[in-house]
Scaffold this active site. Sequence first.
Site, PDB file in Angstrom:
ATOM      1  N   SER A 211      -7.856   7.336  17.299  1.00 40.44           N
ATOM      2  CA  SER A 211      -8.522   6.304  16.504  1.00 40.44           C
ATOM      3  C   SER A 211      -9.239   5.292  17.378  1.00 40.44           C
ATOM      4  O   SER A 211      -8.779   4.975  18.488  1.00 40.44           O
ATOM      5  CB  SER A 211      -7.502   5.572  15.633  1.00 40.44           C
ATOM      6  OG  SER A 211      -8.091   4.469  14.971  1.00 40.44           O
TER       7      SER A 211
ATOM      8  N   GLU B 275      -3.933  15.747  11.340  1.00 36.38           N
ATOM      9  CA  GLU B 275      -4.519  14.557  10.709  1.00 36.38           C
ATOM     10  C   GLU B 275      -3.456  13.674  10.061  1.00 36.38           C
ATOM     11  O   GLU B 275      -3.745  12.546   9.662  1.00 36.38           O
ATOM     12  CB  GLU B 275      -5.535  14.978   9.637  1.00 36.38           C
ATOM     13  CG  GLU B 275      -6.640  15.891  10.133  1.00 36.38           C
ATOM     14  CD  GLU B 275      -7.545  15.222  11.149  1.00 36.38           C
ATOM     15  OE1 GLU B 275      -7.729  13.988  11.053  1.00 36.38           O
ATOM     16  OE2 GLU B 275      -8.046  15.928  12.043  1.00 36.38           O
TER      17      GLU B 275
ATOM     18  N   ASN C  66       0.830  -1.197   0.000  1.00 30.60           N
ATOM     19  CA  ASN C  66       0.000   0.000   0.000  1.00 30.60           C
ATOM     20  C   ASN C  66       0.872   1.259   0.000  1.00 30.60           C
ATOM     21  O   ASN C  66       2.003   1.246   0.481  1.00 30.60           O
ATOM     22  CB  ASN C  66      -0.914   0.022   1.225  1.00 30.60           C
ATOM     23  CG  ASN C  66      -1.987  -1.044   1.159  1.00 30.60           C
ATOM     24  OD1 ASN C  66      -2.302  -1.566   0.090  1.00 30.60           O
ATOM     25  ND2 ASN C  66      -2.555  -1.390   2.309  1.00 30.60           N
TER      26      ASN C  66
ATOM     27  N   TYR D 142      -0.610   0.315  14.687  1.00 35.53           N
ATOM     28  CA  TYR D 142      -1.315   1.575  14.440  1.00 35.53           C
ATOM     29  C   TYR D 142      -2.126   1.978  15.677  1.00 35.53           C
ATOM     30  O   TYR D 142      -2.022   3.108  16.167  1.00 35.53           O
ATOM     31  CB  TYR D 142      -2.228   1.447  13.222  1.00 35.53           C
ATOM     32  CG  TYR D 142      -3.135   2.637  13.021  1.00 35.53           C
ATOM     33  CD1 TYR D 142      -2.625   3.857  12.584  1.00 35.53           C
ATOM     34  CD2 TYR D 142      -4.498   2.554  13.291  1.00 35.53           C
ATOM     35  CE1 TYR D 142      -3.449   4.962  12.423  1.00 35.53           C
ATOM     36  CE2 TYR D 142      -5.333   3.651  13.125  1.00 35.53           C
ATOM     37  CZ  TYR D 142      -4.804   4.841  12.691  1.00 35.53           C
ATOM     38  OH  TYR D 142      -5.629   5.935  12.532  1.00 35.53           O
TER      39      TYR D 142
ATOM     40  N   ASN E 221     -15.652   4.355  12.069  1.00 34.79           N
ATOM     41  CA  ASN E 221     -15.567   4.039  10.629  1.00 34.79           C
ATOM     42  C   ASN E 221     -16.115   5.198   9.802  1.00 34.79           C
ATOM     43  O   ASN E 221     -17.325   5.301   9.589  1.00 34.79           O
ATOM     44  CB  ASN E 221     -16.340   2.745  10.331  1.00 34.79           C
ATOM     45  CG  ASN E 221     -15.631   1.513  10.859  1.00 34.79           C
ATOM     46  OD1 ASN E 221     -15.607   1.280  12.067  1.00 34.79           O
ATOM     47  ND2 ASN E 221     -15.043   0.743   9.976  1.00 34.79           N
ATOM     48  N   VAL E 222     -15.208   6.045   9.330  1.00 35.01           N
ATOM     49  CA  VAL E 222     -15.612   7.262   8.623  1.00 35.01           C
ATOM     50  C   VAL E 222     -15.773   6.975   7.127  1.00 35.01           C
ATOM     51  O   VAL E 222     -14.966   6.265   6.522  1.00 35.01           O
ATOM     52  CB  VAL E 222     -14.568   8.378   8.817  1.00 35.01           C
ATOM     53  CG1 VAL E 222     -15.098   9.696   8.262  1.00 35.01           C
ATOM     54  CG2 VAL E 222     -14.195   8.521  10.292  1.00 35.01           C
TER      55      VAL E 222
ATOM     56  N   LYS F 271      -7.704   6.951  -0.792  1.00 31.58           N
ATOM     57  CA  LYS F 271      -7.197   6.026   0.222  1.00 31.58           C
ATOM     58  C   LYS F 271      -7.060   4.621  -0.358  1.00 31.58           C
ATOM     59  O   LYS F 271      -6.612   3.696   0.321  1.00 31.58           O
ATOM     60  CB  LYS F 271      -8.124   6.000   1.431  1.00 31.58           C
ATOM     61  CG  LYS F 271      -8.141   7.271   2.250  1.00 31.58           C
ATOM     62  CD  LYS F 271      -9.130   7.167   3.403  1.00 31.58           C
ATOM     63  CE  LYS F 271      -8.683   6.144   4.427  1.00 31.58           C
ATOM     64  NZ  LYS F 271      -9.627   6.032   5.559  1.00 31.58           N
TER      65      LYS F 271
END
Length: 336
Positions: free
Chosen positions: A139, A98, A55, A161, A190-191, A199
């Site tokens: 998060s 962010e 990724n 993470y 979960n946005v 993304k």
Amino acid sequence: MRYIDDDLKDKTILITGGAGFIGSNLAFYFQENHPDAKVVILDSFRNQETLSNGNLKSFGHFKNLIGFLGEVISGDINDKVLLQSLEKNYKFDYIFHEAAISDTTAQEQDLMIKTNVNAYADLLHLAQKHGANMIYASSAATYGNAPSPQRVGREAPQNVYGFSKLCMDNLSREYMKKSNISIVGLRYFNVYGPREYFKNSTASMVLQFGHQILSGKNPRLFEDSDKILRDFIYIEDVIAANIKAMNPKSSGIFNVGTGVPRSFQDIVDILQRELGTNLVCEYIVNPFIGSYQFHTEADIASSREVLGYKPRFEMEDGIKAYVEEIRRVYNEEVKK
């Protein structure tokens, strides 16, 4: 829609990760609702650099900022010389942080801690020097497999993470004890919503299912998807939480979700209604049983009390508001 009364005239706002999903939406919120504010974006725009999982290392994309009129800086938050120049050449009133290595499947523990934790400490130093209120992205990954409803103080991260975000929260608490600025960590659930397409594979299942359906493919879900529940939150509510966090009743760590979990089956059913399709769902065995969250639900009581945050979008509302953008992105980016 403006979420605070202050017009922010002559205020200077730094948004790190401003070419990403949430950062770019914040930038346009200020441009549209507080045009007298000066907005500076810092982003490590993508190149071809990838993580070991294949990724992209950075999800920042110029297309997320088309139409943005403020200042844009390309740079890495790990660059201490860059941060020193920001400290010297600007006077920020608010910092929205962010920027992060946000791929939950990334294996580079060293890079994750360096970028998410150590660079954040440098940004906190900058915020204190400038007297700038700090609003940063924590998060829901900090909770790992903790039982629902997820509540601050019940963390159990299952990947580096989530661990890095919990380290950020712990660091923030230490600064809160001695700082004269407000510091607010927002634990996003979960946005989904506009400007998430870049993304790539980490974009929401709302977008991914939408594009499956538009391509004429039968939606593919795990077996018992009607029983897999997550707290999905529309981007507009996330922006509202960030703006409310600019001047909170007190510093702290707060959940940003709806408090109402919904299923992956719900996503597909709502999308099909909005897109006017009736494709047959295909169900496959879930290979992640044992390492998969089956229920997330944000406890948002303290978010309501301290921030004045109140989500406005149920899933039906969010997908309805999003569906034309899903179509546009499909036609302009996926089909080409």
